[in-house]
Design an enzyme around this catalytic site. Structure first.
Site, PDB file in Angstrom:
ATOM      1  N   SER A 214      31.794 -28.229   5.951  1.00  0.00           N
ATOM      2  CA  SER A 214      32.923 -27.467   6.485  1.00  0.00           C
ATOM      3  C   SER A 214      33.871 -27.117   5.343  1.00  0.00           C
ATOM      4  O   SER A 214      34.218 -27.981   4.531  1.00  0.00           O
ATOM      5  CB  SER A 214      33.652 -28.326   7.521  1.00  0.00           C
ATOM      6  OG  SER A 214      34.708 -27.607   8.083  1.00  0.00           O
ATOM      7  N   CYS A 341      40.183 -34.899  15.882  1.00  0.00           N
ATOM      8  CA  CYS A 341      39.593 -34.421  17.136  1.00  0.00           C
ATOM      9  C   CYS A 341      39.846 -35.375  18.298  1.00  0.00           C
ATOM     10  O   CYS A 341      39.590 -35.052  19.437  1.00  0.00           O
ATOM     11  CB  CYS A 341      38.095 -34.222  16.983  1.00  0.00           C
ATOM     12  SG  CYS A 341      37.725 -33.061  15.705  1.00  0.00           S
TER      13      CYS A 341
HETATM   14  N1  PLP Z   1      32.113 -34.107  10.729  1.00  0.00           N
HETATM   15  C1  PLP Z   1      33.058 -34.843  10.135  1.00  0.00           C
HETATM   16  C2  PLP Z   1      32.698 -36.110   9.448  1.00  0.00           C
HETATM   17  C3  PLP Z   1      34.394 -34.429  10.162  1.00  0.00           C
HETATM   18  O1  PLP Z   1      35.341 -35.172   9.578  1.00  0.00           O
HETATM   19  C4  PLP Z   1      34.699 -33.224  10.832  1.00  0.00           C
HETATM   20  C5  PLP Z   1      36.100 -32.777  10.948  1.00  0.00           C
HETATM   21  O2  PLP Z   1      37.010 -33.553  11.208  1.00  0.00           O
HETATM   22  C6  PLP Z   1      33.672 -32.493  11.423  1.00  0.00           C
HETATM   23  C7  PLP Z   1      32.384 -32.967  11.355  1.00  0.00           C
HETATM   24  C8  PLP Z   1      33.941 -31.213  12.158  1.00  0.00           C
HETATM   25  O3  PLP Z   1      34.225 -30.183  11.250  1.00  0.00           O
HETATM   26  P1  PLP Z   1      34.777 -28.777  11.766  1.00  0.00           P
HETATM   27  O4  PLP Z   1      36.245 -28.935  11.899  1.00  0.00           O
HETATM   28  O5  PLP Z   1      34.402 -27.793  10.698  1.00  0.00           O
HETATM   29  O6  PLP Z   1      34.100 -28.482  13.039  1.00  0.00           O
END
Ligand code: PLP
Length: 514
Positions: A214, A341
């Site tokens: 990301s 999240c």
């Molecule tokens: N995976 C991990 C380990 C993350 O820390 C995050 C974001 O907090 C994501 C996936 C999700 O990323 P995105 O915000 O691009 O969907």
């Protein structure tokens, strides 16, 4: 907004410090990325799929960025697909492979410390008949390799393990995990979102079949992710439509975001070179925090090779994280309790629970994640705020949890409910019964109407703004001020029964005084 409303904002900015220590949630866009994106936005609006010159130039920008992204993880450009975010990348692999293998093979093995974009997708897939098993991890969150190998059976088609954890920073031995999986003919997806730019990544050397990334964790823009698919690995698109991204991800490319991601990846070496300085600041932070509270517990692995240089998860026994984070926020410091999240869920972190913390200890834990803009002065400032708070030199705001907010408190004559939610939230959801509604940024002209002989319970949607206002009221001489942890959102989820019964009853809109 009336002029008096600025009073509260002025009160907030009087500390005149802004210290951002939540780089695992997201990062500021770097100057180089901003320049590249502005140039693309101002000069390149051709659709990369169009056959004429402007389109071809845009297509070149996409391919250049793809090369930079591929270089950052030592992949081939044709193995990189742009997506809308890492959540999409994770969803795409998990769902695509499930469709590919099910019902011949049914089982996915993952770790209990994955990001919600993996865990929640796996929970969905379970409802579709897939079997999901979580492997054992030790107190540091490291996968127990021997146990993992025993879990793999004939039904298993995928092993999903993040390279580095967003909450504790624990780094997994992805090469060893992949070696085990491949020996049993099992594919591997690694969520490398937190690893990119913090530790060296070589997807070919690690051997993984899929990896997600990301841009916004890497000083790039939000809303753009990437997926590495090793050449020849099975994959079917999540989105159907145009032929973009070699037919694997339909939708007109987000050109400026893709260019920004490419520019961010060009800076990866620079970021890696700064890791030593960041790690030294983290050690300094740990040392200072240990001086304040020798009984604090460090949940992040202490060995350098096992933890991201910037990430610290720390528990202060007996200190609720909501109160500490509220005070830090009030003094201009951004830290978090766990994954962004999960904010507002009022649930103890699944990651901390998986590494053995009790619910209570998880609620006494904060995550501090440093970045390239962090200075030693920032570290001193933060430890000063933590010290003031823990040693009781800051005003005390009482905390009410959503579970505690029952009928006795709601209808208590000595409790005055102050609803500071923004108008759009009020339009969506009714508030607590007996609440007194004021604008979110109310000023002194409301203060005369608030009782000084009652406890004031301040309520906002998520529990953050109400904290600020609670401290503002304390600064204005109100003795008993309480804050609803997690805000109305958490209370609605936790006490749906009371919400259904009483929401919106007898609420009053306060008018500003003279
Ligand atoms: N995976 C991990 C380990 C993350 O820390 C995050 C974001 O907090 C994501 C996936 C999700 O990323 P995105 O915000 O691009 O969907």
């Amino acid at each position: 907004m009336e002029i008096q409303h600025f009073e509260f904002l002025k009160h907030l900015v009087r500390f005149n410090r802004h210290v951002y220590l939540d780089h695992n949630a997201t990062t500021p866009v770097s100057d180089g990325v901003r320049r590249k994106m502005s140039q693309v936005l101002s000069s390149h609006y051709g659709n990369p799929s169009s056959f004429y010159g402007m389109g071809r130039r845009s297509a070149e920008i996409v391919e250049q960025a793809r090369k930079h992204v591929a270089d950052a993880m030592h992949a081939h450009p044709h193995e990189i697909y742009f997506t809308g975010c890492a959540t999409e990348s994770n969803n795409a692999v998990l769902k695509s492979l499930s469709a590919h293998f099910f019902p011949k093979k049914k089982k996915i093995i993952s770790t209990p410390i994955e990001h919600p974009s993996v865990i929640n997708t796996l929970e969905y897939l379970e409802t579709q008949g897939l079997i999901v098993e979580y492997c054992a991890v030790d107190r540091q969150g490291r996968v127990l390799l021997a146990e993992l190998e025993k879990q793999i059976d004939e039904e298993t088609f995928l092993l999903c393990c993040m390279a580095a954890n967003n909450e504790t920073g624990v780094i997994q031995d992805i090469a060893a995990i992949t070696e085990i999986a491949h020996r049993h003919d099992v594919l591997v997806l690694s969520d490398c979102v937190q690893a990119l730019g913090k530790i060296p990544i070589d997807v070919h050397e690690w051997g993984v079949d899929y990896a997600s990334f990301s841009a916004h964790k890497l000083y790039g823009p939000k809303g753009i992710g990437a997926l590495y698919v090793k050449q020849g690995s099975p994959f079917t698109p999540l989105l159907h439509g145009g032929h973009q991204e070699n037919g694997l991800r339909a939708g007109t490319e987000s050109l400026h975001n893709i260019a920004g991601f490419g520019a961010a990846c060009q800076e990866v070496e620079k970021h890696l070179a700064d890791a030593k300085r960041i790690r030294a600041m983290k050690s300094q932070l740990v040392q200072q925090l240990k001086e304040i509270r020798p009984d604090c517990v460090i949940n992040s692995p202490e060995a350098d090779a096992e933890c991201l240089p910037n990430t610290l998860s720390i528990t202060f026994p007996g200190v609720e994280n909501a109160g500490l984070m509220g005070m830090l926020d009030y003094r201009g410091v951004a830290v978090s309790a766990g994954s962004a999240c999960s904010t507002g869920e009022d649930k103890p972190s699944h990651v901390l629970k998986a590494i053995g913390l009790s619910d209570q200890a998880a609620r006494e834990t904060i995550r501090i994640s440093l970045g390239h803009g962090t200075s030693e002065r920032d570290i001193r400032y933060v430890t000063g705020v933590v010290r003031d708070y823990i040693e009781g030199r800051t005003p005390y705001v009482d905390m009410i949890t959503p579970a505690q907010l029952n009928e006795t408190i709601l209808f208590d004559e000595k409790t005055y409910i102050l609803d500071v939610r923004p108008d759009d939230d009020r339009r969506k959801h009714k508030g607590l019964p007996n609440s007194h509604e004021v604008p979110s940024f109310f000023g002194e002209n409301y203060l005369d109407q608030l009782p000084r002989d009652k406890r004031i319970l301040v309520v906002c949607p998520g529990g953050g703004l109400s904290f600020m206002i609670s401290y503002y009221l304390k600064a204005k001489g109100f003795q008993r001020v309480s804050n609803l942890r997690g805000g109305l959102d958490s209370w609605r989820k936790r006490r749906g029964d009371l919400y259904q019964k009483y929401a919106g009853q007898n609420s009053i809109v306060l008018q500003p005084g003279k």
